[in-house]
Scaffold this active site. Structure first.
Site, PDB file in Angstrom:
ATOM      1  N   SER A   1      -5.831  -9.831  -5.892  1.00  0.00           N
ATOM      2  CA  SER A   1      -5.368  -9.483  -7.239  1.00  0.00           C
ATOM      3  C   SER A   1      -3.856  -9.384  -7.270  1.00  0.00           C
ATOM      4  O   SER A   1      -3.222  -8.952  -6.313  1.00  0.00           O
ATOM      5  CB  SER A   1      -5.965  -8.146  -7.694  1.00  0.00           C
TER       6      SER A   1
ATOM      7  N   LYS B   1     -13.645  -6.993  -5.938  1.00  0.00           N
ATOM      8  CA  LYS B   1     -12.696  -7.738  -6.781  1.00  0.00           C
ATOM      9  C   LYS B   1     -13.278  -7.966  -8.173  1.00  0.00           C
ATOM     10  O   LYS B   1     -12.565  -7.879  -9.179  1.00  0.00           O
ATOM     11  CB  LYS B   1     -12.351  -9.076  -6.124  1.00  0.00           C
TER      12      LYS B   1
ATOM     13  N   HIS C   1     -12.932  -4.762  -9.972  1.00  0.00           N
ATOM     14  CA  HIS C   1     -11.503  -4.623 -10.303  1.00  0.00           C
ATOM     15  C   HIS C   1     -11.211  -5.339 -11.613  1.00  0.00           C
ATOM     16  O   HIS C   1     -10.562  -4.803 -12.513  1.00  0.00           O
ATOM     17  CB  HIS C   1     -10.655  -5.203  -9.175  1.00  0.00           C
ATOM     18  N   ASN C   2     -11.702  -6.571 -11.722  1.00  0.00           N
ATOM     19  CA  ASN C   2     -11.472  -7.343 -12.939  1.00  0.00           C
ATOM     20  C   ASN C   2     -12.183  -6.726 -14.131  1.00  0.00           C
ATOM     21  O   ASN C   2     -11.703  -6.807 -15.261  1.00  0.00           O
ATOM     22  CB  ASN C   2     -11.930  -8.785 -12.742  1.00  0.00           C
TER      23      ASN C   2
ATOM     24  N   GLU D   1     -10.079  -4.059 -15.296  1.00  0.00           N
ATOM     25  CA  GLU D   1      -8.946  -4.752 -15.929  1.00  0.00           C
ATOM     26  C   GLU D   1      -9.286  -5.166 -17.360  1.00  0.00           C
ATOM     27  O   GLU D   1      -8.468  -4.996 -18.275  1.00  0.00           O
ATOM     28  CB  GLU D   1      -8.583  -5.955 -15.079  1.00  0.00           C
TER      29      GLU D   1
END
Length: 627
Positions: free
Chosen positions: A292, A347, A350-351, A354
Site C-alpha cells: 500500500s 491488504k 486495508h483497502n 480505505e
C-alpha cells in the site's frame, strides 16, 4: 550453496589479487584464467600483439569445461571483456555464477601497468582492451579505487546483499524497482514485449535511469530467470487474476526447487492460498504480499503485508523491510503477517477501510459544500484545522484537492461524479458475509460507489424528485468534527473485527497491533488514530468499541444533529448513517432479531432459542392458528 564467482575487467584492475583474497575469505578454490592460455596465445601477447576472437575461442571453451567441473564452487579471475565471451564461459555451468566487474579509469590502470615487471601482458595492449571492453549490464560493479582490503570488503558487502528480479514495469513495478535500487539492492527487470501495446518497456526503463542505477533488463523471460543468482527471488507486479497465473505458468518450466515468487499485486486471498499450495508441491516458495502507498509509497517506502510460509518470508524479509516505509518509532512498516493468503487478506481489508475513509471525507465535503453553505476554500481550511489532530493522509490529500484550481475554477468541480473501484472493497464485503461479520461502513462505501455509476438515471431522477431543503439549524463545526471522528473510529473498529474473525476462522494468529503499526507509515490509511490503535490492540484483545477510552468518547456523540440535518435537506450520508446504526445496534442489549427468528420459524420451521432456556436449545412453534 556452492557458487562460482568470476572477477572480470581489463588487465591491471587487480583481478588476481582480489580473486585470491576472495577465494580465501569464502574458502573456495582460486583459478587465474591466464594460466589456461595456450603457449601460442602467450607468445603472441609477449610480442605486443592483441589476441583476436579466434585466439580466444579454444581458451574460453576450455575454461567453460573447467567451470562445469568446479562442483564445490570457485573464484575465477578472467578478463571476459565482451558479452559473447562471458556467455561462452557459462554455457556449461550447472551451478550459480556470479559476476564481479572490476573497473577504474584508463590513466589509473595505465599507471599501474607501467609499474609491473616480468609480465607477458604489455602496457601498450591496454588501449585495445579498453576498446574491446563491453561492461556487463548485470552483476556486481566495483570501482577499485581503494586498497585491496577495502575493495574486498566492498565485494563481500555486495555478494551478501540479496538479489531480486522484478516482472512487470507498470507504475508500481517501476517505482518499486527504483526503491530497491536506491537501497542498494541489485534488481533485474523484465517486461514482456507485446506488439503495438508494450514495446521496449524494460529497455527504455533501464536507459532512462542508467546514469543513476544499473538495471539489467530483459524482454526474454528465460534469459531473465537465468541471469538471477540461485535460489532466485522474483517479484511479480501484474494485474491480479489471470495475469498472475499466466506469469506463474511461464515461470514454472525455468524455475528450480527453492526459488521464490512474490506476488505484490492485489490478488484475492483465496487465489493466493491456492498458488501457495500448488507451488509448494513443486518445492517453490510463494509470498502473497500486499503493498500500500500508491506510486509515491512504492518509490519512497510503502506499507508491506507479506503472507505465506515463514521460511519464504525469512528469504525475502530483508529486501521487503529495506524498501518499506518507517513507522513513527523508526521500524519498517513491514512484518510477517501469517500463513496462506493472510497477507493479501490484510491488504484487502486495508483497502476496505480505505473505501470507508474516502467516502467519509467525500460525504462531509458534499454536506458542507452544498447544504451548509461553505465554499471550497473554506472547506479546505476546515479540513486543515481538523487534520492538526487527526493527521490523516487521506484528509491531507483531500485538502490539496480542494485547493487545486484550473484557471479560475476549482478542478474538483470539473470532475465527473462517478467513482471507480478495483474490487477489493467488494471482496471485503464478500469475506464478511462468509465469516458472518457485520461490515456496515465498508459495505455502505462500496454501494455508494456503485450508485454513483448510475449517472444518467440520477440526472433523470433529480428532475422527478424535488426534495424540499430546509437549510436551518446547521450543525456547528465542533458537532461536525466529533461526528466525523466518531465515524472514522467505527469504520476502523468494523474493519479490525473482520481481521479478528478471519484470524480465528483460518487459524492465522494475526497480530492486530502489528498490523496497525505497519499501517502508520507509507500507506493510504495512515493517521494519528492508527498510531493510537498500535497500543490499544497491544494492551486489549476485545472489540475496539468495548475499550473504555473509545466508549467514553463515543457515548457522548450526538449523531442525530448531523444526520437529521442531512435528512431534512435530502443530503445522502450513507457511511455516517451506517456507522451510527452499527454503533446503536452493537450497543443495544435488545435487538430486533427475535422478530426475524420468529418469522423464519413461521414460514420455514427454522427454530429459535428462548431467553428462559439454555443457549443451544432450539424450539419450534406452530404459529398459525387453526381455522
Amino acid at each position: 550453496m556452492p557458487q562460482t564467482i568470476i572477477l572480470m575487467g581489463v588487465s591491471g584492475v587487480g583481478k588476481s589479487t582480489l580473486g585470491k583474497m576472495l577465494a580465501e575469505k569464502l574458502k573456495l578454490a582460486f583459478f587465474d584464467a591466464d594460466d589456461f592460455h595456450s603457449e601460442a596465445n602467450i607468445s603472441k601477447m609477449n610480442t605486443g600483439l592483441p589476441l583476436n576472437d579466434d585466439d580466444r575461442k579454444l581458451w574460453l571453451e576450455n575454461l567453460a569445461e573447467n567451470i562445469k567441473k568446479w562442483s564445490d564452487g570457485a573464484v575465477l579471475a578472467c578478463s571476459a571483456l565482451k558479452e559473447k565471451y562471458r556467455q561462452t564461459l557459462i554455457q556449461h555451468a550447472e551451478k550459480p555464477v556470479k559476476w564481479v566487474y572490476l573497473y577504474e579509469d584508463y590513466e589509473m590502470i595505465k599507471s599501474r601497468m607501467e609499474q609491473r615487471k616480468d609480465h607477458y601482458f604489455k602496457p601498450e595492449l591496454l588501449k585495445s582492451q579498453f576498446d574491446t571492453l563491453e561492461p556487463p549490464a548485470y552483476g556486481i560493479h566495483i570501482k577499485v579505487n581503494k586498497s585491496p582490503e577495502e575493495n574486498l570488503k566492498k565485494i563481500m558487502n555486495e555478494l551478501e546483499r540479496p538479489h531480486i528480479g522484478l516482472i512487470g514495469l507498470g507504475v508500481m513495478g517501476k517505482s518499486l524497482a527504483l526503491n530497491m535500487a536506491s537501497k542498494g539492492i541489485p534488481v533485474s527487470v523484465y517486461n514482456r514485449d507485446f506488439k503495438d501495446v508494450e514495446v521496449d518497456i524494460a529497455k527504455n526503463f533501464a536507459a532512462e535511469h542508467e546514469e543513476t542505477y544499473i538495471f539489467p533488463w530483459f524482454n526474454d523471460l528465460q534469459k531473465f530467470v537465468a541471469s538471477l543468482p540461485k535460489p532466485r527471488n522474483i517479484m511479480i507486479m501484474v494485474k491480479a487474476g489471470a495475469a498472475v497465473d499466466a506469469v506463474i505458468n511461464e515461470l514454472l518450466p525455468v524455475l528450480d526447487a527453492g526459488d521464490l515468487i512474490i506476488d505484490g499485486g492485489n490478488s484475492h486471498f483465496k487465489d493466493t492460498a491456492k498458488r501457495i499450495k500448488m507451488l509448494g508441491e513443486k518445492d517453490i516458495y510463494f509470498l502473497g504480499t500486499g503493498i500500500s502507498g500508491g506510486e509515491e509509497g512504492a518509490l519512497k517506502g510503502p506499507s508491506i503485508m507479506p503472507g505465506g510460509s515463514k521460511v519464504a518470508y525469512e528469504r525475502a524479509g530483508e529486501v521487503l523491510e529495506k524498501i518499506a516505509a518507517r513507522d513513527p518509532w523508526g521500524d519498517a512498516c513491514c512484518t510477517y503477517i501469517g500463513p496462506e493468503g493472510s497477507g493479501h487478506f490484510v491488504k484487502m481489508l486495508h483497502n476496505g477501510i480505505e473505501y470507508g475513509e474516502m467516502q467519509l471525507i467525500a460525504e462531509f465535503y458534499h454536506l458542507l459544500r452544498f447544504f451548509c453553505g461553505m465554499d471550497t476554500s473554506a472547506i479546505a481550511d476546515l479540513f486543515a484545522e481538523w487534520n492538526t489532530e487527526l493527521r490523516s493522509y487521506l484528509l491531507e490529500i483531500s485538502i490539496d484537492i480542494l485547493r487545486q484550481k484550473e484557471e479560475n475554477d476549482y478542478l474538483l468541480d470539473k470532475i465527473l461524479d462517478v467513482a471507480g473501484q478495483k474490487g477489493t472493497g467488494g471482496w471485503s464485503t464478500e469475506a464478511a458475509l462468509e465469516l458472518g461479520v457485520p461490515l456496515d461502513t465498508i459495505t455502505a462505501a462500496v454501494l455508494a460507489r456503485n450508485l454513483s455509476a448510475f449517472k444518467a438515471d440520477r440526472i433523470k431522477a433529480s428532475k422527478k424528485y424535488h426534495f424540499k431543503t430546509v437549510g436551518e439549524n446547521v450543525p456547528s463545526r465542533e458537532e461536525l468534527f466529533r461526528v466525523y471522528r466518531s465515524v472514522m473510529i467505527i469504520n476502523h473498529s468494523i474493519g479490525f473485527e473482520l481481521l479478528r474473525a478471519a484470524s480465528k476462522e483460518y487459524n492465522w494468529d494475526l497480530n492486530l497491533s502489528e498490523i496497525a503499526r505497519i499501517w502508520t507509515g507509507g500507506c493510504i490509511i495512515k493517521s494519528g488514530f492508527m498510531e493510537e490503535l498500535v497500543n490499544i490492540f497491544k494492551d486489549h484483545h476485545s472489540h475496539l468499541l468495548l475499550q473504555d477510552k473509545i466508549s467514553d468518547e463515543l457515548k457522548n456523540i450526538n449523531f442525530a444533529k448531523v444526520l437529521s440535518f442531512a435528512l431534512e435537506n435530502a443530503c445522502p450520508m450513507p457511511l455516517t448513517s451506517a456507522a451510527a446504526t452499527y454503533l446503536f445496534g452493537f450497543s443495544s442489549q435488545q435487538s430486533s432479531a427475535n422478530m426475524i427468528q420468529a418469522q423464519r420459524d413461521y414460514f420455514g420451521a427454522h427454530t429459535f432459542e428462548r431467553i428462559d432456556k439454555n443457549r443451544g436449545e432450539f424450539f419450534h412453534f406452530n404459529w398459525k392458528k387453526p381455522d
